[in-house]
Write an enzyme that holds these catalytic residues in place. Sequence first.
Site, mmCIF file in Angstrom:
data_model
loop_
_atom_site.group_PDB
_atom_site.id
_atom_site.type_symbol
_atom_site.label_atom_id
_atom_site.label_comp_id
_atom_site.label_asym_id
_atom_site.label_seq_id
_atom_site.Cartn_x
_atom_site.Cartn_y
_atom_site.Cartn_z
ATOM 1 C CG ASP A 98 -0.099 -0.281 2.516
ATOM 2 O OD1 ASP A 98 1.119 -0.056 2.506
ATOM 3 O OD2 ASP A 98 -0.697 -0.714 3.520
ATOM 4 C CG HIS A 243 11.125 5.619 9.692
ATOM 5 N ND1 HIS A 243 11.424 6.566 8.737
ATOM 6 C CD2 HIS A 243 10.369 4.688 9.054
ATOM 7 C CE1 HIS A 243 10.869 6.218 7.575
ATOM 8 N NE2 HIS A 243 10.236 5.073 7.740
HETATM 9 C C1 UD1 Z 1 6.731 4.972 3.686
HETATM 10 C C2 UD1 Z 1 5.350 4.537 3.204
HETATM 11 C C3 UD1 Z 1 4.593 3.840 4.323
HETATM 12 C C4 UD1 Z 1 5.414 2.723 4.943
HETATM 13 C C5 UD1 Z 1 6.782 3.256 5.347
HETATM 14 C C6 UD1 Z 1 7.642 2.146 5.846
HETATM 15 C C7 UD1 Z 1 4.198 5.970 1.561
HETATM 16 C C8 UD1 Z 1 3.412 7.182 1.341
HETATM 17 N N1 UD1 Z 1 4.583 5.724 2.829
HETATM 18 O O1 UD1 Z 1 6.526 5.953 4.686
HETATM 19 O O2 UD1 Z 1 3.385 3.302 3.808
HETATM 20 O O3 UD1 Z 1 4.737 2.241 6.077
HETATM 21 O O4 UD1 Z 1 7.414 3.842 4.204
HETATM 22 O O5 UD1 Z 1 8.737 2.618 6.549
HETATM 23 O O6 UD1 Z 1 4.476 5.253 0.638
HETATM 24 N N2 UD1 Z 1 14.305 8.461 4.610
HETATM 25 C C9 UD1 Z 1 15.666 8.411 4.488
HETATM 26 N N3 UD1 Z 1 16.244 7.201 4.180
HETATM 27 C C10 UD1 Z 1 15.525 6.074 4.011
HETATM 28 C C11 UD1 Z 1 14.133 6.142 4.157
HETATM 29 C C12 UD1 Z 1 13.534 7.346 4.445
HETATM 30 O O7 UD1 Z 1 16.355 9.400 4.639
HETATM 31 O O8 UD1 Z 1 16.118 5.022 3.743
HETATM 32 C C13 UD1 Z 1 13.669 9.772 4.945
HETATM 33 C C14 UD1 Z 1 13.645 10.729 3.739
HETATM 34 O O9 UD1 Z 1 13.848 12.037 4.214
HETATM 35 C C15 UD1 Z 1 12.195 10.595 3.238
HETATM 36 C C16 UD1 Z 1 11.459 10.399 4.560
HETATM 37 O O10 UD1 Z 1 12.312 9.566 5.319
HETATM 38 O O11 UD1 Z 1 11.778 11.733 2.524
HETATM 39 C C17 UD1 Z 1 10.102 9.778 4.463
HETATM 40 O O12 UD1 Z 1 10.094 8.632 3.613
HETATM 41 P P1 UD1 Z 1 8.721 8.241 2.864
HETATM 42 O O13 UD1 Z 1 8.945 7.012 2.077
HETATM 43 O O14 UD1 Z 1 8.186 9.428 2.154
HETATM 44 O O15 UD1 Z 1 7.705 8.006 4.063
HETATM 45 P P2 UD1 Z 1 7.682 6.905 5.194
HETATM 46 O O16 UD1 Z 1 7.154 7.534 6.411
HETATM 47 O O17 UD1 Z 1 8.994 6.220 5.235
HETATM 48 N N1 UDP Z 2 12.272 -3.224 10.541
HETATM 49 C C1 UDP Z 2 13.640 -3.368 10.359
HETATM 50 N N2 UDP Z 2 14.478 -2.523 11.029
HETATM 51 C C2 UDP Z 2 14.025 -1.549 11.853
HETATM 52 C C3 UDP Z 2 12.625 -1.404 12.016
HETATM 53 C C4 UDP Z 2 11.774 -2.254 11.334
HETATM 54 O O1 UDP Z 2 14.089 -4.248 9.645
HETATM 55 O O2 UDP Z 2 14.849 -0.831 12.419
HETATM 56 C C5 UDP Z 2 11.377 -4.146 9.817
HETATM 57 C C6 UDP Z 2 10.308 -4.807 10.639
HETATM 58 O O3 UDP Z 2 10.780 -5.985 11.263
HETATM 59 C C7 UDP Z 2 9.245 -5.084 9.590
HETATM 60 C C8 UDP Z 2 9.360 -3.891 8.672
HETATM 61 O O4 UDP Z 2 10.661 -3.361 8.874
HETATM 62 O O5 UDP Z 2 9.574 -6.234 8.833
HETATM 63 C C9 UDP Z 2 8.312 -2.881 8.988
HETATM 64 O O6 UDP Z 2 8.598 -1.713 8.309
HETATM 65 P P1 UDP Z 2 7.998 -0.321 8.712
HETATM 66 O O7 UDP Z 2 7.605 -0.329 10.141
HETATM 67 O O8 UDP Z 2 8.956 0.698 8.243
HETATM 68 O O9 UDP Z 2 6.710 -0.208 7.766
HETATM 69 P P2 UDP Z 2 5.229 -0.786 7.829
HETATM 70 O O10 UDP Z 2 5.266 -2.228 8.102
HETATM 71 O O11 UDP Z 2 4.504 -0.007 8.873
HETATM 72 O O12 UDP Z 2 4.683 -0.456 6.489
#
Ligand code: UD1
Ligand code: UDP
Length: 381
Positions: A98, A243
């Site tokens: 999603d 995160h």
């Molecule tokens: C995204 C997904 C969410 C999922 C989550 C898992 C959407 C809209 N959201 O949310 O459904 O639950 O990922 O974690 O698709 N960033 C880094 N390095 C990384 C990852 C993220 O720097 O490796 C920072 C960046 O500034 C980025 C921000 O995190 O812009 C947010 O990342 P984004 O993918 O937009 O939203 P999530 O909250 O991670």
């Molecule tokens: N996870 C990970 N390292 C972390 C935190 C979470 O590998 O430091 C794993 C967790 O075990 C699960 C997945 O990431 O498999 C969940 O991802 P996240 O919480 O970012 O997204 P969501 O499941 O809410 O979409």
Amino acid sequence: MNKLRIMSVFGTRPEAIKMCPLVKELASRPEIESLCCVTAQHRQMLDSVLEVFEVKPDWDLDIMTPRQTLSTITSKCLTGMDEAIDTLKPDMILVHGDTSTTFAGALSAFYHQVKVGHVEAGLRTYDKYSPFPEEMNRKLVSSIADLYFCPTVNNKNNLLRENITEGLFVTGNTVIDALKTTVREDYKFSTDELNHLPYGEKKIVLVTCHRRENYGEPMKNIMLALRQIAEENPEVELVYPVHLSPVVREAVDIYLRGAPRVHLIDPLPADEMHNLMARSYLVLTDSGGLQEEAPALGKPVLVMRRETERPEAVAAGTVKLCGVVQDDIVTMAERLIRDKSAYEKMAHAVNPYGDGQACRRIVDDILWYFGRREQPAEDLA
Ligand code: UD1
Ligand code: UDP
């Protein structure tokens, strides 16, 4: 006969954890050319998963920017996918769950008239703003997809109620396949701090939090609740891999950093995370994936959200919703920390999300769809 070209598309950490086992299962079949396209909606957190599962993408859109918006993620994915599809010429694209990558990947496949398989299909809260934007993303993908790989019967029934009646399979969730490869009793952490936590002596509470609908007041409440839990319970050690989202890190810095017995660490590689979960006492989270993994490991979960699209483990008694109000989170967490019988009631391994065979079923179903197998896989009972 030509090999079927099946392209998996994903971009964030959870999609990667749940899709890498499938990429490998696809690659193991002689009838299939397994292609892997990453959007890199997450960069570091995606790369970490690819490394753990030893998956090398064939295409990398490399779209991530700091504080990216939903529109930039979607538009960059759509534009980038054009070239990937034109070059790699898939017969089917698989998207997962999603996220914005999921939605854009499915839409792009549709624009190119390529078949779409939706992995982790049929989850619903019926509230379009919660989780935001995920509930809408998965509904939109449901309108586009040709095949629906539902983790549970409940997910399949959700789709049937929306008059989606063809191409439905109950496969289990691929996250359970992933867990079976990562969790080991003799696991040694490469993050050294984790080797020295007082497992057994103290109660390790594992925390994650990142959801967009929790940004602002709810996230502040969550951080203050975590602080209060740590301050009031000397028998607890709170471990929180934070995160990389700057919005989340800001909230952590303002409201939680400096509290006693709180270990704020960088995101963990998936295998480290799974093994830490297996050694924890309790999980506090707003994550989707943790609601599936922790029950399989017999760990109680309090979900810091107002609703969940994963009611199966709630029904089984290992997951409870605690909302996003500080007092509610603290009360429910302290009950599990202090009341042994309340804890024991929740701490049993349940596996409504699969038996570790989801990837095999999904690939068998795809082969059947393309006429390369006589029968689809048997559904997960
Ligand atoms: C995204 C997904 C969410 C999922 C989550 C898992 C959407 C809209 N959201 O949310 O459904 O639950 O990922 O974690 O698709 N960033 C880094 N390095 C990384 C990852 C993220 O720097 O490796 C920072 C960046 O500034 C980025 C921000 O995190 O812009 C947010 O990342 P984004 O993918 O937009 O939203 P999530 O909250 O991670
Ligand atoms: N996870 C990970 N390292 C972390 C935190 C979470 O590998 O430091 C794993 C967790 O075990 C699960 C997945 O990431 O498999 C969940 O991802 P996240 O919480 O970012 O997204 P969501 O499941 O809410 O979409």
